[in-house]
Scaffold this motif. Structure first.
Motif, PDB file in Angstrom:
ATOM      1  N   ASN A  22     -12.736   7.962   1.363  1.00 31.35           N
ATOM      2  CA  ASN A  22     -13.029   7.910  -0.046  1.00 31.35           C
ATOM      3  C   ASN A  22     -13.908   9.016  -0.481  1.00 31.35           C
ATOM      4  O   ASN A  22     -13.984   9.527  -1.562  1.00 31.35           O
ATOM      5  N   HIS A  70      -7.189   6.559  -7.022  1.00 32.04           N
ATOM      6  CA  HIS A  70      -6.642   5.341  -7.759  1.00 32.04           C
ATOM      7  C   HIS A  70      -6.702   4.016  -7.140  1.00 32.04           C
ATOM      8  O   HIS A  70      -6.602   2.968  -7.547  1.00 32.04           O
ATOM      9  N   PHE A  71      -6.984   4.221  -5.735  1.00 30.27           N
ATOM     10  CA  PHE A  71      -7.270   2.940  -5.075  1.00 30.27           C
ATOM     11  C   PHE A  71      -8.421   3.007  -3.990  1.00 30.27           C
ATOM     12  O   PHE A  71      -8.374   2.807  -2.914  1.00 30.27           O
ATOM     13  N   PHE A  72      -9.595   3.627  -4.371  1.00 36.81           N
ATOM     14  CA  PHE A  72     -10.671   3.499  -3.556  1.00 36.81           C
ATOM     15  C   PHE A  72     -11.038   2.227  -3.197  1.00 36.81           C
ATOM     16  O   PHE A  72     -11.770   1.897  -2.041  1.00 36.81           O
ATOM     17  N   THR A  73     -10.503   1.342  -3.852  1.00 36.31           N
ATOM     18  CA  THR A  73     -11.075  -0.280  -3.664  1.00 36.31           C
ATOM     19  C   THR A  73      -9.722  -0.828  -2.825  1.00 36.31           C
ATOM     20  O   THR A  73      -9.970  -2.201  -2.741  1.00 36.31           O
ATOM     21  N   MET A  74      -9.171  -0.068  -2.134  1.00 34.10           N
ATOM     22  CA  MET A  74      -8.252  -0.838  -1.196  1.00 34.10           C
ATOM     23  C   MET A  74      -8.303  -1.309   0.200  1.00 34.10           C
ATOM     24  O   MET A  74      -7.726  -1.562   0.976  1.00 34.10           O
ATOM     25  N   HIS A 117     -13.696  -0.004 -11.773  1.00 33.15           N
ATOM     26  CA  HIS A 117     -12.062   0.092 -11.666  1.00 33.15           C
ATOM     27  C   HIS A 117     -11.667  -1.267 -11.980  1.00 33.15           C
ATOM     28  O   HIS A 117     -12.113  -2.134 -12.043  1.00 33.15           O
ATOM     29  N   ASN A 118     -10.230  -0.951 -12.810  1.00 29.19           N
ATOM     30  CA  ASN A 118      -9.658  -2.330 -13.287  1.00 29.19           C
ATOM     31  C   ASN A 118     -10.313  -2.965 -14.365  1.00 29.19           C
ATOM     32  O   ASN A 118     -10.092  -4.029 -14.722  1.00 29.19           O
ATOM     33  N   MET A 175       0.859  -1.293   0.062  1.00 32.56           N
ATOM     34  CA  MET A 175      -0.068  -0.153   0.015  1.00 32.56           C
ATOM     35  C   MET A 175       0.962   1.162   0.109  1.00 32.56           C
ATOM     36  O   MET A 175       0.468   2.313  -0.470  1.00 32.56           O
ATOM     37  N   ASP A 198     -17.021   3.377  -8.867  1.00 33.33           N
ATOM     38  CA  ASP A 198     -15.545   3.279  -9.233  1.00 33.33           C
ATOM     39  C   ASP A 198     -15.424   1.669  -8.675  1.00 33.33           C
ATOM     40  O   ASP A 198     -14.761   0.882  -9.556  1.00 33.33           O
ATOM     41  N   TYR A 199     -16.289   1.192  -7.692  1.00 39.60           N
ATOM     42  CA  TYR A 199     -15.968  -0.025  -7.243  1.00 39.60           C
ATOM     43  C   TYR A 199     -16.606  -1.132  -8.536  1.00 39.60           C
ATOM     44  O   TYR A 199     -16.050  -2.404  -8.582  1.00 39.60           O
ATOM     45  N   ALA A 244     -15.001   9.151  -9.914  1.00 43.41           N
ATOM     46  CA  ALA A 244     -14.955   9.843  -8.922  1.00 43.41           C
ATOM     47  C   ALA A 244     -15.710   9.494  -7.686  1.00 43.41           C
ATOM     48  O   ALA A 244     -15.405   9.553  -6.889  1.00 43.41           O
ATOM     49  N   MET A 245     -16.834   8.896  -8.257  1.00 40.44           N
ATOM     50  CA  MET A 245     -17.983   8.399  -7.120  1.00 40.44           C
ATOM     51  C   MET A 245     -17.334   6.758  -6.766  1.00 40.44           C
ATOM     52  O   MET A 245     -17.583   5.954  -7.450  1.00 40.44           O
ATOM     53  N   PRO A 246     -17.071   6.710  -5.321  1.00 43.35           N
ATOM     54  CA  PRO A 246     -16.373   5.634  -4.959  1.00 43.35           C
ATOM     55  C   PRO A 246     -17.267   4.414  -5.197  1.00 43.35           C
ATOM     56  O   PRO A 246     -16.853   3.463  -5.741  1.00 43.35           O
ATOM     57  N   GLY A 279     -13.052  11.712  -3.437  1.00 42.59           N
ATOM     58  CA  GLY A 279     -14.084  11.627  -4.352  1.00 42.59           C
ATOM     59  C   GLY A 279     -14.511  12.816  -4.615  1.00 42.59           C
ATOM     60  O   GLY A 279     -14.509  13.566  -5.807  1.00 42.59           O
TER      61      GLY A 279
END
Lengths: 696, 281
Positions: free
Chosen positions: A363, A352-356, A429-430, A291, A425-426, A420-422, A367
């Motif tokens: 978040n 870039h890592f909301f999903t961490m 993302h990726n 991280m 984004d989930y 930008a909306m977490p 955002g």
């Protein structure tokens, strides 16, 4: 035989016969290996052909004296852009190869192996960011900014050359990885622990580390150089609030480079410590934590996207104003918006890592900060629209790119707000949605701007205009190709297709993939047409010469000298009276007045220090990649020796006598008197010799 | 036409085809923001070509004001409405981010099912700590009941996403992250890793079977009866790189299995589990 070879290779670290792409293809002639060997042979044959061509033309001396060792900011800028186009060609071919693989690989393995595919997306991303986008903007700023602020060169001309050659060394490592060994499979962001020794024992991540490190060092130095130049070398009267917008964006980009590149250098250095000396910064065990890497990398990575986009915004500001024959609307707003973007760009990296797994407060904060950047960006778009309002708009190639940019970039803005909306984004993302989003920002945003700037300032660099028709053909390809290549990726991302997927399993994806593949081919055609345009323009250069130097009825000081500009830029450092100084002077009929007196001009002499430091840097990088310790150590000594030797050099300037300046300038003034001014209707015709008629 | 029709089938596994409350609300947010944004970008898409074309050089019927470059009224419309829209969206963002925090338990009258997930190369291990069974590449859950997934990685960082049920969260070695999901109705959904992790990445998918409550109990019984024993060999196989053709069912899962995998990355772990990564020659 293998045994003998092994004995020989002990001096060569980890290199063995199997390291060579050709050998791998010989032993295992699969399509995958043949493609790799084909790419390697393109590098080798290209290099040999280049050397032979230069030798045949007997141009080594010329190349060395006039270009490689030159400290002239204009020539360094041009060399950056040449490097960028070479690397762009490779990375775009890789992109088409990836699209081809995905279009074919629906429930079949396709044409390249998974590892090879991973190398492709890693080199594509690393090259496009570090060796295409960065050299393009650095080259353009180098060429334009000193002329716009009325300076003869940047503050530190030798440092400029060092930066260029460090970037070149990084690019050289990228090319070497095609021939010897394999590149990283960890993507352009190189996330550990995947790039740690435990999971990636090969040389790939090391190639990535040292190529990126060399380039990031070069960029840090460039940022310092540009910022100091803009602060210290402005012509008298060029207040900050009279700076052309391009210089403002250059200043913001430089500040971002100074603060954002070091975290990257630190991150790659720490990863190198993990890989070379058994440290545990980012490993899974022993207290390492990846991280921290994500944090450092994106502390660089997010400002980086604004480093890339701001100079393009600067180009659009110049182009829209010039081709609307009008002052820029809302100059102060644009300056404030540019600065706001630069400051805010340091407050959003966590998206870039909301999903961490951090909490909703964090978040939420990042955002909202991310969405906030949308405000100044939107302001800029409207400022360009209102610049066209009540103007005289000409649809030349740079203007077409600007308009296409405005209408396409906002789509990327829309997907950007979604990302930008977490909670949104989930979901995406990726996925390919993200891939489509950042290509939507970087191609219509960054690349269109760079091509517009290249077309706009080309006559200033070489004295003739680029061919308009081929330019428009290329433009059509870049726009149509972009939509076809990336709109399907938005759809596929929404459908849940992960990025970096080398094989897909749902036949319903195929139509989208085929459209994207066609789009990729059209983009490649766009690049080819740019080369055709360049060839045709050079061939017909006598028809398109603009020796007076002002082909577009320009507004900034860079148009106030001949085309190509003399090495000292200005016979006398101009006095600035207003914003858009050159336009003001043309309105007051004093644009081409002879100066009262001419003075001797001191310019920096050529130096081979930059070349030596760059080449040494590249060799040291190669030595480190392959654990060839003597090759890693000797060039470092070479760099130290060069720096010491250079510090003893006293005679680093040469003087251009006032008489010579007066003669050259007088010749140019005579040419102006003999040249027929053209109005804007004849702008793209051979009648345009670079002297603009007064607007009634 | 055929291509377009064929292409539409691509959204079968998408969150647009949401099958649970989390993905449903995430989709809802996605659509609201998209609509707001259409109104934001609309003016640019309309104004840019109209103004550029109207003020073209060859059109003699327009005003030309080369020195005009500022208007307070325009400045107001350029700065204020976008700011207000962002403020409005910020409230939406803040509320939804808290409401859909992946760590937040789903409110329900039904009891929550506990599952532990471990990302591996290139497969997923799911442990049912209360039921004492485990599976590879098969996540069966009872429809209508919330599911709490606590996750870690037995290898590099990965990301677990089941688009029809919920967005993704990363998994990292030696650390845990969490995700709450729920399926409303029985059905089969696809889960995947979205973070590239090597050769087998593209194939690292698993089926999520949402079963009616009674069927779920039957399935647990079925796993206990027919699954393979979870022995040392099975444990070591988890950490070998492999793409599994079929899901694997384990009739038992030792207590503390999840913790044992977490401990692989901590130097104080039991000696028998010493991680080869930690002590390198």
């Amino acid at each position: 035989m293998i045994v003998h070879a092994h004995d020989f290779f002990t001096l060569l670290g980890k290199i063995d016969l199997h390291s060579f792409a050709f050998v791998r293809a010989w032993r295992d002639p699969s399509l995958n290996q043949v493609i790799a060997a084909g790419a390697a042979s393109m590098v080798v044959i290209g290099a040999i052909a280049l050397v032979l061509l230069i030798t045949w033309l007997k141009k080594w001396r010329y190349l060395w004296d006039e270009w490689l060792t030159s400290l002239d900011h204009k020539k360094i800028g041009i060399m950056y852009i040449v490097l960028a186009f070479v690397m762009l060609s490779r990375a775009l071919i890789e992109a088409v190869l990836m699209r081809t693989q995905q279009a074919m690989a629906v429930n079949t393995p396709g044409i390249v192996s998974p590892d090879h595919f991973a190398e492709l997306f890693s080199t594509h991303g690393s090259i496009m960011i570090f060796f295409v986008a960065m050299p393009l903007l650095t080259g353009l700023i180098n060429f334009v900014m000193p002329q716009q602020i009325g300076a003869r060169d940047v503050s530190f001309p030798l440092l400029n050359s060092v930066s260029l050659w460090l970037t070149g060394a990084g690019a050289g490592l990228m090319m070497a990885s095609l021939v010897i060994g394999k590149f990283s499979t960890g993507g352009w962001s190189g996330y550990p622990p995947f790039t740690e020794l435990t999971y990636n024992a090969g040389v790939g991540p090391d190639y990535w580390i040292w190529a990126v490190t060399l380039s990031s060092l070069g960029s840090t130095l460039t940022g310092l150089n540009f910022a100091v130049t803009i602060y210290k070398k402005r012509a008298p009267g060029m207040h900050l609030m009279r700076l052309p917008l391009f210089c403002w964006t250059a200043l913001c980009t430089s500040i971002l480079m100074i603060f954002a590149m070091p975290p990257l250098t630190v991150a790659t250095a720490m990863l190198a410590l993990d890989r070379y000396l058994g440290f545990h910064f980012f490993t899974n065990g022993m207290g390492g934590n990846m991280m921290n890497y994500a944090n450092l990398f994106w502390l660089f990575g997010h400002p980086e996207v604004y480093i890339l986009i701001l100079p393009a915004f600067g180009v659009y500001s110049e182009v829209v104003s010039a081709f609307s024959s009008k002052r820029l609307y809302g100059y102060t707003s644009l300056v404030l918006a540019t600065m706001a973007i630069a400051v805010l760009s340091f407050t959003v990296w966590l998206h870039h890592f909301f999903t961490m797994g951090q909490n909703a407060d964090i978040n939420g904060f990042f955002g909202i900060a991310t969405m906030t950047i949308g405000i100044p960006t939107g302001v800029k778009i409207y400022d360009w629209i209102w610049t066209m309002f009540r103007g005289e708009v000409r649809f030349t190639v740079p203007m077409l790119y600007s308009i296409a940019f405005m209408m396409t970039f906002v789509l990327g803005g829309m997907s950007g707000i979604l990302l930008a909306m977490p909670p949104a984004d989930y979901l995406v993302h990726n996925t390919l949605f993200l891939v489509a989003h950042f290509h939507n920002m970087l191609i219509p945003g960054m690349l269109y701007g760079m091509i517009a700037g290249y077309t706009y300032w080309f006559p200033k660099a070489f004295g003739f205009r680029l061919h308009e028709g081929w330019g428009k053909a290329a433009f059509v390809c870049w726009v149509v190709g972009f939509y076809l290549a990336f709109m399907p990726l938005y759809a596929l991302g929404l459908a849940g297709v992960a990025r970096r997927t080398h094989e897909l399993f749902d036949p319903a994806f195929r139509p989208w993939l085929i459209v994207a593949e066609v789009g990729g081919l059209i983009l490649l055609t766009g690049l080819a047409l740019l080369f055709v345009q360049l060839y045709v323009s050079i061939r017909d250069r006598e028809n398109n010469r603009v020796p007076v130097g002002d082909p577009w009825d320009g507004r900034g000081l860079e148009w106030a000298n001949a085309a190509p500009a003399p090495e000292y830029n200005f016979a006398l450092i101009p006095q600035v009276h207003s914003r858009d100084t050159f336009a003001w002077r043309k309105e007051h009929d004093c644009a081409y007045d002879p100066p009262d007196e001419y003075r001797d001009i001191e310019m920096p002499r050529n130096s081979m220090s930059g070349v030596i430091i760059g080449v040494c840097g590249g060799l040291a990088g190669f030595g480190l990649v392959w654990h060839i310790w003597w090759l890693a150590a000797l060039p470092v000594l070479g760099v130290i020796a060069t720096v010491i030797a250079r510090s003893f050099a006293r005679d680093v300037h040469y003087t251009i006598p006032a008489a010579k300046v007066a003669a050259e300038h007088g010749e140019w003034l005579r040419l102006i008197r003999e040249t027929r001014p053209v109005d804007r209707f004849q702008e793209t015709s051979p009648a345009n010799r670079g002297l603009a008629a007064r607007v009634p | 036409m055929f291509l377009a029709l064929a292409g539409c089938g691509a959204f079968h596994d998408s969150f647009f085809n949401a099958a649970g409350p989390i993905a449903g609300q995430e989709r809802h947010l996605f659509i609201i923001v998209s609509i707001v944004m259409l109104f934001v970008i609309g003016p640019v898409l309309i104004l840019t070509p109209i103004i550029a074309w109207h003020y073209r050089l060859s059109n003699t019927k327009h005003a030309y004001r080369p020195h005009w470059s500022f208007s307070w009224i325009l400045e107001f419309f350029i700065w204020v409405p976008p700011t207000l829209i962002v403020i409005g969206l910020s409230f939406l963002l803040w509320n939804y981010t808290h409401k859909l925090d992946p760590y937040r338990p789903i409110e329900s009258s039904q009891p929550t099912l506990e599952v532990r997930a471990v990302s591996l190369d290139w497969k997923w291990l799911f442990i049912y700590p209360r039921q004492h069974v485990a599976t590879v590449n098969m996540l069966a859950i009872p429809a209508g009941r919330p599911v709490h997934i606590e996750m870690t990685s037995g290898t590099v960082m990965q990301s677990l996403m089941i688009p029809q049920l919920a967005g993704q969260i990363y998994t990292m070695g030696g650390m845990t992250t969490q995700l709450h999901i729920q399926a409303d109705h029985p059905g089969t959904y696809t889960g995947q890793n979205t973070q590239y992790n090597g050769e087998g990445f593209a194939k690292q998918k698993f089926a999520v079977n949402a079963l009616a409550p009674q069927q779920f109990d039957e399935w647990i019984a079925h796993v206990r009866a027919t699954g393979k024993p979870f022995d040392a060999k099975a444990y070591h196989h988890l950490f070998e790189k492999s793409v599994e053709k079929q899901p694997i069912l384990f009739s038992s899962a030792p207590d503390g299995l999840f913790q044992r995998i977490l401990d692989r990355y901590h130097p104080t772990a039991r000696a028998s589990d010493t991680n080869p990564e930690v002590i390198r020659p």
